[in-house]
Design an enzyme around this catalytic site. Structure first.
Site, PDB file in Angstrom:
ATOM      1  N   VAL A  23       0.912  -1.221  -0.346  1.00 35.69           N
ATOM      2  CA  VAL A  23      -0.269  -0.078   0.105  1.00 35.69           C
ATOM      3  C   VAL A  23       0.740   1.078  -0.103  1.00 35.69           C
ATOM      4  CG1 VAL A  23      -1.066   1.547   1.534  1.00 35.69           C
ATOM      5  CG2 VAL A  23      -1.694  -1.454   1.205  1.00 35.69           C
ATOM      6  N   ASP A 127      -8.215 -17.453   9.309  1.00 35.34           N
ATOM      7  CA  ASP A 127      -9.691 -18.223   9.478  1.00 35.34           C
ATOM      8  C   ASP A 127     -10.289 -18.742   8.111  1.00 35.34           C
ATOM      9  OD1 ASP A 127      -9.175 -18.269  12.159  1.00 35.34           O
ATOM     10  OD2 ASP A 127     -11.207 -16.497  12.267  1.00 35.34           O
ATOM     11  N   ARG A 154       2.908 -36.270  15.484  1.00 36.45           N
ATOM     12  CA  ARG A 154       3.107 -37.870  15.098  1.00 36.45           C
ATOM     13  C   ARG A 154       4.831 -38.463  15.140  1.00 36.45           C
ATOM     14  NH1 ARG A 154       3.147 -37.117  10.608  1.00 36.45           N
ATOM     15  NH2 ARG A 154       0.716 -37.220   9.851  1.00 36.45           N
ATOM     16  N   ARG A 162       0.360 -42.934  20.949  1.00 36.41           N
ATOM     17  CA  ARG A 162      -0.804 -43.002  21.907  1.00 36.41           C
ATOM     18  C   ARG A 162      -1.500 -41.743  20.226  1.00 36.41           C
ATOM     19  NH1 ARG A 162       3.131 -39.043  25.527  1.00 36.41           N
ATOM     20  NH2 ARG A 162       3.048 -40.819  27.518  1.00 36.41           N
ATOM     21  N   MET A 169      -7.209 -23.348  15.103  1.00 35.65           N
ATOM     22  CA  MET A 169      -7.715 -21.853  15.135  1.00 35.65           C
ATOM     23  C   MET A 169      -8.989 -22.303  14.349  1.00 35.65           C
ATOM     24  SD  MET A 169      -5.974 -18.660  16.868  1.00 35.65           S
ATOM     25  CE  MET A 169      -5.806 -18.370  17.970  1.00 35.65           C
ATOM     26  N   ARG A 171     -11.670 -19.880  14.665  1.00 41.20           N
ATOM     27  CA  ARG A 171     -13.114 -19.593  14.963  1.00 41.20           C
ATOM     28  C   ARG A 171     -14.789 -21.309  14.560  1.00 41.20           C
ATOM     29  NH1 ARG A 171     -13.561 -14.248  17.329  1.00 41.20           N
ATOM     30  NH2 ARG A 171     -12.143 -13.993  16.099  1.00 41.20           N
ATOM     31  N   GLU A 187      -5.825 -39.092  10.980  1.00 39.53           N
ATOM     32  CA  GLU A 187      -7.085 -40.697  10.890  1.00 39.53           C
ATOM     33  C   GLU A 187      -8.415 -39.811  11.120  1.00 39.53           C
ATOM     34  OE1 GLU A 187      -3.593 -39.929  12.637  1.00 39.53           O
ATOM     35  OE2 GLU A 187      -3.357 -41.710  10.704  1.00 39.53           O
ATOM     36  N   ARG A 211      -5.321 -51.723  12.188  1.00 43.04           N
ATOM     37  CA  ARG A 211      -5.127 -51.777  10.746  1.00 43.04           C
ATOM     38  C   ARG A 211      -3.258 -51.370  11.243  1.00 43.04           C
ATOM     39  NH1 ARG A 211      -8.967 -48.172   9.348  1.00 43.04           N
ATOM     40  NH2 ARG A 211      -7.270 -46.164   8.969  1.00 43.04           N
ATOM     41  N   ARG A 247      -3.298 -37.783  24.432  1.00 46.83           N
ATOM     42  CA  ARG A 247      -2.558 -36.633  25.153  1.00 46.83           C
ATOM     43  C   ARG A 247      -3.787 -35.608  24.064  1.00 46.83           C
ATOM     44  NH1 ARG A 247      -1.035 -39.182  28.304  1.00 46.83           N
ATOM     45  NH2 ARG A 247       1.199 -39.176  29.180  1.00 46.83           N
TER      46      ARG A 247
HETATM   47  O1  F6P Z   1     -10.524 -14.512  13.833  1.00 47.15           O
HETATM   48  C1  F6P Z   1      -8.648 -15.066  14.028  1.00 47.15           C
HETATM   49  C2  F6P Z   1      -8.327 -16.248  14.924  1.00 47.15           C
HETATM   50  O2  F6P Z   1      -7.071 -16.275  15.488  1.00 47.15           O
HETATM   51  C3  F6P Z   1      -9.410 -17.118  15.459  1.00 47.15           C
HETATM   52  O3  F6P Z   1      -8.898 -17.662  14.489  1.00 47.15           O
HETATM   53  C4  F6P Z   1      -9.615 -17.085  16.675  1.00 47.15           C
HETATM   54  O4  F6P Z   1     -10.628 -17.951  17.266  1.00 47.15           O
HETATM   55  C5  F6P Z   1      -9.309 -15.585  17.696  1.00 47.15           C
HETATM   56  O5  F6P Z   1      -8.405 -15.081  16.571  1.00 47.15           O
HETATM   57  C6  F6P Z   1      -8.859 -15.030  18.529  1.00 47.15           C
HETATM   58  O6  F6P Z   1      -9.256 -13.995  18.825  1.00 47.15           O
HETATM   59  P1  F6P Z   1      -7.494 -13.264  19.706  1.00 47.15           P
HETATM   60  O7  F6P Z   1      -6.880 -13.646  19.363  1.00 47.15           O
HETATM   61  O8  F6P Z   1      -8.608 -11.609  20.124  1.00 47.15           O
HETATM   62  O9  F6P Z   1      -7.824 -14.208  20.932  1.00 47.15           O
END
Ligand code: F6P
Length: 323
Positions: A23, A127, A154, A162, A169, A171, A187, A211, A247
């Protein structure tokens, strides 16, 4: 048009800096002054502006995060906040604004456009839940980070025999988990878009051991109803019957911290440059994303009505390939 501004908003995403750089340098090449707004919409309301020259954006293309800072700003959701923001832009004679961010940020862009500000949005969120771009800035780097984690997990999962629940993340969107699960050879994959019963996930895991596998990786989207906490609770309650050792790893914000990969840098550069060209040509009120390989505008006013459906049928492919 003499002066434009740029801000980053919402969750940072790797590649935001590359977009800021594009920009600034495109603006300067067109004879415009460019100013940066620090800390997203909070800084816009507070009038926290800094001049940006070519050297100010040197050495940032390889850095994750955002040199301008970002925020989630409740005050900008109010009329008073938005009016103050518009006034700040008027006071500094800013005639165009580039807003780099995801869904919430582009809703803010739309609000400003409705108040008469010339805005162009740049689609950026890990996201990948924003319509108007096939893949948004930051997604590919976040996937690379997830894959590195899955590959490492892995190794230790196999050593101990395990099961690992790996939460990513995203959302309410399962894109990151779906693609990381497929490309990481999980898996099982658990995403919000597909209801999954814990017994069927357990059966998939048991099938993997039957398997001859020495591990099972279950990639889970944070927004899934059965997220890592819920699944871990269920599997622990039924541990005696299910018979596997578990875990949990939540990647969380680690996923946002990486140096942007080549794809994110390129996409951010193309979109940042195009945003300035759109402002200059009077083609504002749009979000810019990449659709079918091309920089593509979507009217901000249409964004709210556009879905971004996830190709959940890929889950089937993932199951076939993990045999
Ligand atoms: O929108 C991006 C994101 O990383 C989401 O995947 C996650 O739920 C959220 O932001 C986390 O938000 P913050 O950084 O405000 O905790």
């Amino acid at each position: 048009m003499k002066r434009i501004a740029v801000l980053t908003s919402g969750g940072d995403a790797p590649g935001m800096n590359a977009a800021i750089r594009a920009v600034v340098r495109t603006g300067l090449s067109l004879g415009l002054e460019v100013i940066g707004v620090r800390h997203g919409y909070s800084g816009l309301i507070a009038g926290d502006f800094i001049p940006l020259r070519a050297r100010d954006v040197g050495g940032i293309i390889e850095r994750g995060g955002t040199m301008l800072g970002t925020s989630r700003c409740a005050a900008f959701l109010t009329d008073a906040g938005q009016e103050t923001a518009v006034q700040q832009l008027r006071d500094r004679d800013v005639s165009g604004l580039v807003i780099i961010g995801g869904n919430g940020s582009q809703a803010g862009a739309r609000a400003l456009a409705l108040r008469g500000v010339a805005v162009v949005g740049v689609a950026s969120t890990i996201d990948n839940d924003l319509a108007g771009s096939d893949v948004t800035i930051g997604v590919t780097t976040a996937l690379d980070i997830a894959l590195e984690a899955i590959d490492r997990l892995r190794v230790t999962a196999s050593a101990h025999g395990r099961v690992f629940l790996v939460e990513l993340m995203g959302r309410a969107c399962g894109y990151l988990a779906l693609i990381a699960g497929i490309t990481g050879g999980a898996e099982a994959i658990v995403i919000p878009e597909v209801a999954q019963d814990p017994e069927s996930i357990a059966a998939t895991v048991r099938g993997a051991y039957a398997r001859g596998k020495s591990h099972a990786i279950v990639v889970i989207a944070e927004g899934a109803e059965r997220n890592a906490d819920a699944l871990s609770r269920y599997f622990t309650e039924h541990a005696a019957r299910l018979g596997f050792e578990l875990r949990v790893t939540k990647l969380g914000h680690v996923q946002r911290g990486g140096s942007p990969c080549a794809f994110d840098r390129l996409q951010a550069t193309l979109l940042g440059a195009a945003a300035v060209e759109h402002l200059r040509a009077g083609r504002h009120g749009v979000l810019l994303g990449i659709v079918a390989g091309k920089v593509t505008p979507t009217a901000l006013k249409d964004l709210g009505n556009r879905d971004k459906p996830l190709d959940a049928s890929l889950l089937h492919l993932a199951r076939v390939l993990t045999e």
